[in-house]
Scaffold this motif. Structure first.
Motif, PDB file in Angstrom:
ATOM      1  N   PHE A 115       0.839  -1.186   0.000  1.00  0.00           N
ATOM      2  CA  PHE A 115       0.000   0.000   0.000  1.00  0.00           C
ATOM      3  C   PHE A 115       0.888   1.255   0.000  1.00  0.00           C
ATOM      4  O   PHE A 115       2.025   1.212   0.467  1.00  0.00           O
ATOM      5  CB  PHE A 115      -0.905   0.010   1.229  1.00  0.00           C
ATOM      6  CG  PHE A 115      -1.737  -1.243   1.357  1.00  0.00           C
ATOM      7  CD1 PHE A 115      -3.033  -1.278   0.891  1.00  0.00           C
ATOM      8  CD2 PHE A 115      -1.206  -2.388   1.941  1.00  0.00           C
ATOM      9  CE1 PHE A 115      -3.793  -2.442   0.992  1.00  0.00           C
ATOM     10  CE2 PHE A 115      -1.949  -3.548   2.053  1.00  0.00           C
ATOM     11  CZ  PHE A 115      -3.245  -3.579   1.571  1.00  0.00           C
ATOM     12  N   GLY A 116       0.356   2.361  -0.525  1.00  0.00           N
ATOM     13  CA  GLY A 116       1.113   3.612  -0.552  1.00  0.00           C
ATOM     14  C   GLY A 116       0.240   4.781  -0.143  1.00  0.00           C
ATOM     15  O   GLY A 116      -0.998   4.683  -0.117  1.00  0.00           O
ATOM     16  N   CYS A 117       0.852   5.890   0.180  1.00  0.00           N
ATOM     17  CA  CYS A 117       0.147   7.107   0.592  1.00  0.00           C
ATOM     18  C   CYS A 117       0.074   8.073  -0.587  1.00  0.00           C
ATOM     19  O   CYS A 117       1.104   8.419  -1.171  1.00  0.00           O
ATOM     20  CB  CYS A 117       0.870   7.766   1.763  1.00  0.00           C
ATOM     21  SG  CYS A 117       1.031   6.705   3.216  1.00  0.00           S
ATOM     22  N   VAL A 118      -1.125   8.500  -0.944  1.00  0.00           N
ATOM     23  CA  VAL A 118      -1.333   9.377  -2.097  1.00  0.00           C
ATOM     24  C   VAL A 118      -2.198  10.574  -1.701  1.00  0.00           C
ATOM     25  O   VAL A 118      -2.739  10.625  -0.601  1.00  0.00           O
ATOM     26  CB  VAL A 118      -1.975   8.604  -3.275  1.00  0.00           C
ATOM     27  CG1 VAL A 118      -0.992   7.604  -3.852  1.00  0.00           C
ATOM     28  CG2 VAL A 118      -3.242   7.879  -2.828  1.00  0.00           C
ATOM     29  N   GLY A 119      -2.335  11.527  -2.623  1.00  0.00           N
ATOM     30  CA  GLY A 119      -2.984  12.787  -2.299  1.00  0.00           C
ATOM     31  C   GLY A 119      -4.382  12.971  -2.848  1.00  0.00           C
ATOM     32  O   GLY A 119      -4.912  14.086  -2.814  1.00  0.00           O
ATOM     33  N   ALA A 164      -1.293  17.141   2.225  1.00  0.00           N
ATOM     34  CA  ALA A 164      -0.689  16.677   0.973  1.00  0.00           C
ATOM     35  C   ALA A 164      -1.035  15.211   0.714  1.00  0.00           C
ATOM     36  O   ALA A 164      -1.126  14.780  -0.430  1.00  0.00           O
ATOM     37  CB  ALA A 164       0.825  16.860   1.015  1.00  0.00           C
ATOM     38  N   ILE A 165      -1.206  14.436   1.781  1.00  0.00           N
ATOM     39  CA  ILE A 165      -1.626  13.044   1.678  1.00  0.00           C
ATOM     40  C   ILE A 165      -3.028  12.918   2.251  1.00  0.00           C
ATOM     41  O   ILE A 165      -3.319  13.429   3.330  1.00  0.00           O
ATOM     42  CB  ILE A 165      -0.663  12.103   2.429  1.00  0.00           C
ATOM     43  CG1 ILE A 165       0.693  12.068   1.726  1.00  0.00           C
ATOM     44  CG2 ILE A 165      -1.235  10.696   2.537  1.00  0.00           C
ATOM     45  CD1 ILE A 165       1.744  11.253   2.449  1.00  0.00           C
ATOM     46  N   LYS A 166      -3.902  12.238   1.486  1.00  0.00           N
ATOM     47  CA  LYS A 166      -5.300  12.108   1.913  1.00  0.00           C
ATOM     48  C   LYS A 166      -5.839  10.684   1.767  1.00  0.00           C
ATOM     49  O   LYS A 166      -6.933  10.393   2.256  1.00  0.00           O
ATOM     50  CB  LYS A 166      -6.193  13.040   1.081  1.00  0.00           C
ATOM     51  CG  LYS A 166      -5.840  14.515   1.137  1.00  0.00           C
ATOM     52  CD  LYS A 166      -6.795  15.325   0.253  1.00  0.00           C
ATOM     53  CE  LYS A 166      -6.475  16.808   0.289  1.00  0.00           C
ATOM     54  NZ  LYS A 166      -5.193  17.104  -0.412  1.00  0.00           N
ATOM     55  N   SER A 167      -5.112   9.816   1.069  1.00  0.00           N
ATOM     56  CA  SER A 167      -5.685   8.523   0.714  1.00  0.00           C
ATOM     57  C   SER A 167      -4.605   7.459   0.577  1.00  0.00           C
ATOM     58  O   SER A 167      -3.414   7.735   0.701  1.00  0.00           O
ATOM     59  CB  SER A 167      -6.483   8.657  -0.592  1.00  0.00           C
ATOM     60  OG  SER A 167      -5.747   9.402  -1.558  1.00  0.00           O
TER      61      SER A 167
END
Length: 199
Positions: A115-119, A164-167
């Motif tokens: 999994f990764g952190c995206v905006g 900056a990261i939300k999802s």
């Protein structure tokens, strides 16, 4: 050397009278140091408000996908209500975890999900590009289905606070076509949707 003669004062100094040592004058109002702000700690939990899965570039609904199957790459993404960003503004995170429920792994022994952190603030129409997520984290399932809590990397916490990261992206870091990475996870509208908790 010069000698200074001062009269002796019986009974000590009176209020407001200066000392001879250059110190703080006796009596009168003294500066008051304001109390330090009280630091409060909260634990908050948010259920995902949107999710999306892709087979290649085609949307396959809210169920999250991960890995390759029959030569086609599957990915997913999920995010949380805007209240999360409002509550995080100006805060300091000390712990953050995500819960994901896998409803299917290719093998009965489970596997490792990435999994990764995206905006993204809402579900995009296109799947996440390969390796688009920052601060990658993973979880190891040992059964064909079941839920798992995973720690969100601490390096990402300031970016959650700033907005900056939300999802969270699902499977965009998987490059191996081995079926051992193929899995599906419950999304919004299904039982046990993704959850994030932090304090």
């Amino acid at each position: 050397f010069p000698v200074t003669i001062r009269p002796r004062v019986e009974g000590g100094l009176t209020s407001g009278q200066p000392t001879t040592a250059g110190g703080t004058p006796y009596g009168g109002a003294q500066p008051v140091t304001p109390p330090s702000p009280v630091k409060k700690t909260y634990t908050k939990t948010y259920t995902a408000s949107w999710s999306r899965g892709w087979r290649g570039s085609s949307i396959v609904g809210n169920e999250l996908r991960h890995g390759y199957y029959s030569g086609t790459k599957y990915t997913g993404m999920f995010g949380f209500p805007s209240q999360l960003q409002s509550d995080l503004a100006g805060s300091t995170i000390s712990r953050m975890r995500v819960y994901v429920y896998a409803n299917h792994w290719y093998y009965s022994s489970g596997g490792t999900g990435y999994f990764g952190c995206v905006g993204n603030a809402s579900a995009p129409s296109s799947p996440p590009a390969a390796g688009v997520g920052d601060y990658v984290f993973s979880g190891k399932w040992s059964t064909k289905s079941g839920g798992l809590w995973m720690n969100v990397p601490s390096g990402s916490w300031p970016h959650w606070v700033s907005g900056a990261i939300k999802s969270i992206s699902v499977g965009d870091f998987v490059s191996s076509t081995s079926p051992s990475f193929y899995s599906r996870y419950n999304g919004v509208g299904m039982s046990y949707p993704p959850i994030v908790t932090g304090k």
